[in-house]
Design a protein around this motif. Structure first.
Motif, PDB file in Angstrom:
ATOM      1  N   LEU A 362      -3.247   1.889   2.707  1.00 48.49           N
ATOM      2  CA  LEU A 362      -3.362   0.422   2.623  1.00 48.49           C
ATOM      3  C   LEU A 362      -4.762  -0.027   2.230  1.00 48.49           C
ATOM      4  CD1 LEU A 362      -1.255  -0.342   5.834  1.00 48.49           C
ATOM      5  CD2 LEU A 362      -0.380   0.347   3.960  1.00 48.49           C
ATOM      6  N   ALA A 363      -4.694  -0.927   1.225  1.00 51.73           N
ATOM      7  CA  ALA A 363      -5.720  -1.694   0.675  1.00 51.73           C
ATOM      8  C   ALA A 363      -5.833  -3.079   0.815  1.00 51.73           C
ATOM      9  CB  ALA A 363      -6.112  -1.204  -0.824  1.00 51.73           C
ATOM     10  N   ASP A 364      -6.959  -3.784   0.484  1.00 55.30           N
ATOM     11  CA  ASP A 364      -6.951  -5.162   0.725  1.00 55.30           C
ATOM     12  C   ASP A 364      -5.839  -6.002  -0.293  1.00 55.30           C
ATOM     13  OD1 ASP A 364      -9.321  -4.564   2.001  1.00 55.30           O
ATOM     14  OD2 ASP A 364     -10.579  -5.451   0.413  1.00 55.30           O
ATOM     15  N   MET A 365      -5.307  -7.132   0.673  1.00 55.30           N
ATOM     16  CA  MET A 365      -4.329  -8.034   0.051  1.00 55.30           C
ATOM     17  C   MET A 365      -5.122  -9.092  -0.417  1.00 55.30           C
ATOM     18  SD  MET A 365      -1.126  -7.781   2.633  1.00 55.30           S
ATOM     19  CE  MET A 365      -2.110  -7.905   3.997  1.00 55.30           C
ATOM     20  N   VAL A 392      -4.813   5.104   6.617  1.00 53.81           N
ATOM     21  CA  VAL A 392      -5.932   4.977   5.673  1.00 53.81           C
ATOM     22  C   VAL A 392      -6.349   3.898   5.159  1.00 53.81           C
ATOM     23  CG1 VAL A 392      -7.220   6.223   3.562  1.00 53.81           C
ATOM     24  CG2 VAL A 392      -5.706   7.619   5.080  1.00 53.81           C
ATOM     25  N   LEU A 393      -7.251   2.995   5.424  1.00 43.97           N
ATOM     26  CA  LEU A 393      -7.553   1.653   5.127  1.00 43.97           C
ATOM     27  C   LEU A 393      -8.809   1.818   4.141  1.00 43.97           C
ATOM     28  CD1 LEU A 393      -5.451   0.311   6.904  1.00 43.97           C
ATOM     29  CD2 LEU A 393      -6.574   1.904   8.312  1.00 43.97           C
ATOM     30  N   ILE A 394      -8.561   0.873   3.085  1.00 46.76           N
ATOM     31  CA  ILE A 394      -9.558   0.995   2.090  1.00 46.76           C
ATOM     32  C   ILE A 394      -9.744  -0.707   1.796  1.00 46.76           C
ATOM     33  CG2 ILE A 394     -10.036   1.299  -0.503  1.00 46.76           C
ATOM     34  CD1 ILE A 394      -7.984   3.355  -0.427  1.00 46.76           C
ATOM     35  N   PHE A 416     -12.504   3.425   4.740  1.00 53.47           N
ATOM     36  CA  PHE A 416     -13.187   3.783   3.522  1.00 53.47           C
ATOM     37  C   PHE A 416     -13.419   2.533   2.833  1.00 53.47           C
ATOM     38  CE2 PHE A 416     -10.557   7.472   4.494  1.00 53.47           C
ATOM     39  CZ  PHE A 416     -11.527   8.431   4.417  1.00 53.47           C
ATOM     40  N   LYS A 417     -14.767   2.301   2.123  1.00 54.49           N
ATOM     41  CA  LYS A 417     -14.852   1.379   1.286  1.00 54.49           C
ATOM     42  C   LYS A 417     -14.652   1.162  -0.183  1.00 54.49           C
ATOM     43  CE  LYS A 417     -19.467   0.436   4.106  1.00 54.49           C
ATOM     44  NZ  LYS A 417     -21.002   0.305   3.762  1.00 54.49           N
TER      45      LYS A 417
END
Length: 458
Positions: A362-365, A392-394, A416-417
């Protein structure tokens, strides 16, 4: 586009002919000087990086037959140039004229915070069981896209489906008076673009402007399970119907279940029960399908025929697109993201069967305003009871999803950045039987991660 003349474009826009012959015939509209189909009307815009007026000559060289211009000093000697005050307004005026003078068939408009495109495609499938139907191509759903979509409709079309989007106040009102839809579907009221509109109530008001161009006797189709839409009452002679699970819905869903990773449900329509088995997963797609069946029924199409057509709908790229890669199941839903659509994607992952682990990437909304961390944390709260083995967060905002998961579960979470770090970790960890869900805003470019996973060494 039905052939129109420069004279008719002058009539539509109120513009002034700077040079050339007003009897010239036009067959297409283009906003890109590099791409002409032949006998195009070129519409130049002034962007942040370039002024397309500088490319009017190029447009003529590549097949344009005429051009609009906001500058009065443009005379190429290559064809008619029409002076207008504003290219955007002129394009919309042309779309409105074309709708009023040429397109006499019914148009269905689709809007909402989440699910517009999936619903549009399901409505298209359902209506195509009884009519020759035009549907919006790609993302042509806004101030420029709607009039361009109208110009692409042809005499053989018997009905059309238009996706209609907005992000700022006033946009829906403008395009609704261009498209003049006969049927309007509103899928839900979420928080997409809340940064620009301030509240869900404001979003609802803006979305409902979709009926501004509708004639009396039109039909408004609303999601009756949405708490805001369920309260909508229209003070106009427009028929309003609801779809959903509640008793307030004329088009009712019941007995939702998952069979072989497919969403299956019963649709109660006009006293009859139709069992529908979708190729695409997810309870949210059940509601999209029900909206399509409601639209089909309201337009007079056989519901049984519409059900069959919807059951053949296989989805499309990057919207819960499921593929296999050397034993790994990839669910690509990374075209875009909002809190509601991310929850829906997690529900899909929860409902599916996997031989190995289920991993949510999942990444930024984005575009959620000052409360963005809160909205991400809320997604994390939704995620805690889902059957997911790892997260897993990005991105900085996505980390708030993990904070909720960490607070209430002992599930592994990795932060993760950037995409490269996340891809390297996934490649080192995944094994046959695993199922990976990818979800995030389009600009987070999760396709980079998906491509890296697919290109990993054996």
């Amino acid at each position: 586009m039905v052939q129109v003349t420069v004279k008719e474009i002058l009539e539509a826009t109120g513009g002034r002919l700077l040079c050339g012959d007003d009897s010239v015939v036009l067959e297409h509209i283009s906003i890109d000087s590099r791409k002409m189909e032949g006998n195009d009307l070129f519409v130049p815009f002034i962007g942040a990086r370039a002024d397309a007026h500088n490319y009017i000559g190029m447009a003529f060289d590549r097949g344009a037959a005429a051009s609009l211009s906001m500058r009065g000093d443009v005379e190429t000697g290559k064809g008619p140039v029409i002076l207008v005050e504003d290219s955007m307004k002129a394009l919309q005026d042309i779309g409105r004229w074309y709708r009023q003078h040429v397109l006499k068939f019914p148009i269905v408009g689709i809007t909402g915070s989440v699910g517009k495109t999936s619903t549009r495609e399901m409505v298209f499938a359902a209506l195509s069981s009884g009519f020759h139907v035009f549907s919006t191509k790609g993302n042509f759903n806004g101030q420029i896209g709607v009039p361009l979509s109208l110009s692409q409709m042809a005499p053989e079309d018997e009905m059309a489906v238009l996706e209609m989007g907005m992000s700022l106040p006033g946009e829906m009102e403008r395009i609704s008076r261009v498209a003049c839809v006969d049927y309007a579907v509103v899928t839900n009221i979420g928080i997409s673009h809340i940064e620009n509109l301030g509240s869900q109530e404001n979003i609802c008001r803006e979305k409902l402007h979709i009926i501004d161009g509708m004639k009396d006797g039109g039909v408004l189709i609303l999601n009756g399970d949405d708490p805001i839409l369920a309260q909508v009452r229209i003070d106009r002679p427009i028929k309003t119907v609801f779809y959903g699970c509640g008793d307030n819905c004329q088009y009712r869903v019941q007995n939702i279940r998952t069979e072989d990773n497919r969403a299956v449900f019963d649709a109660v329509i006009n006293g009859r029960i139709y069992t529908v088995s979708l190729k695409v997963p997810g309870i949210h797609n059940v509601m999209n399908a029900m909206a399509a069946l409601a639209a089909a029924s309201e337009t007079g199409i056989s519901v049984a025929g519409a059900v069959k057509a919807i059951e053949e709908f296989g989805g499309f790229a990057r919207r819960l697109e499921i593929s296999e890669d050397r034993g790994i199941t990839i669910i690509d839903d990374a075209y875009n993201a909002s809190p509601d659509s991310m929850k829906a994607a997690l529900q899909v992952l929860d409902s599916m069967k996997a031989e190995g682990r289920k991993i949510a990437v999942l990444a930024d909304m984005l575009e959620l305003g000052e409360r963005a961390p809160e909205y991400h944390f809320d997604v994390g709260l939704y995620a805690v009871d889902k059957r997911v083995d790892a997260y897993v967060l990005i991105g900085e905002l996505a980390s708030w999803i993990g904070r909720a998961v960490d607070q209430y579960t002992e599930l592994p979470t990795k932060y993760f950045k950037d995409n490269r770090e996340a891809a390297d970790w996934l490649i080192s960890q995944i094994r046959p039987g695993d199922m990976l869900l990818f979800k995030g805003s389009n600009s987070m470019n999760l396709k980079e991660v998906i491509d890296a996973v697919r290109q990993r060494e054996a």
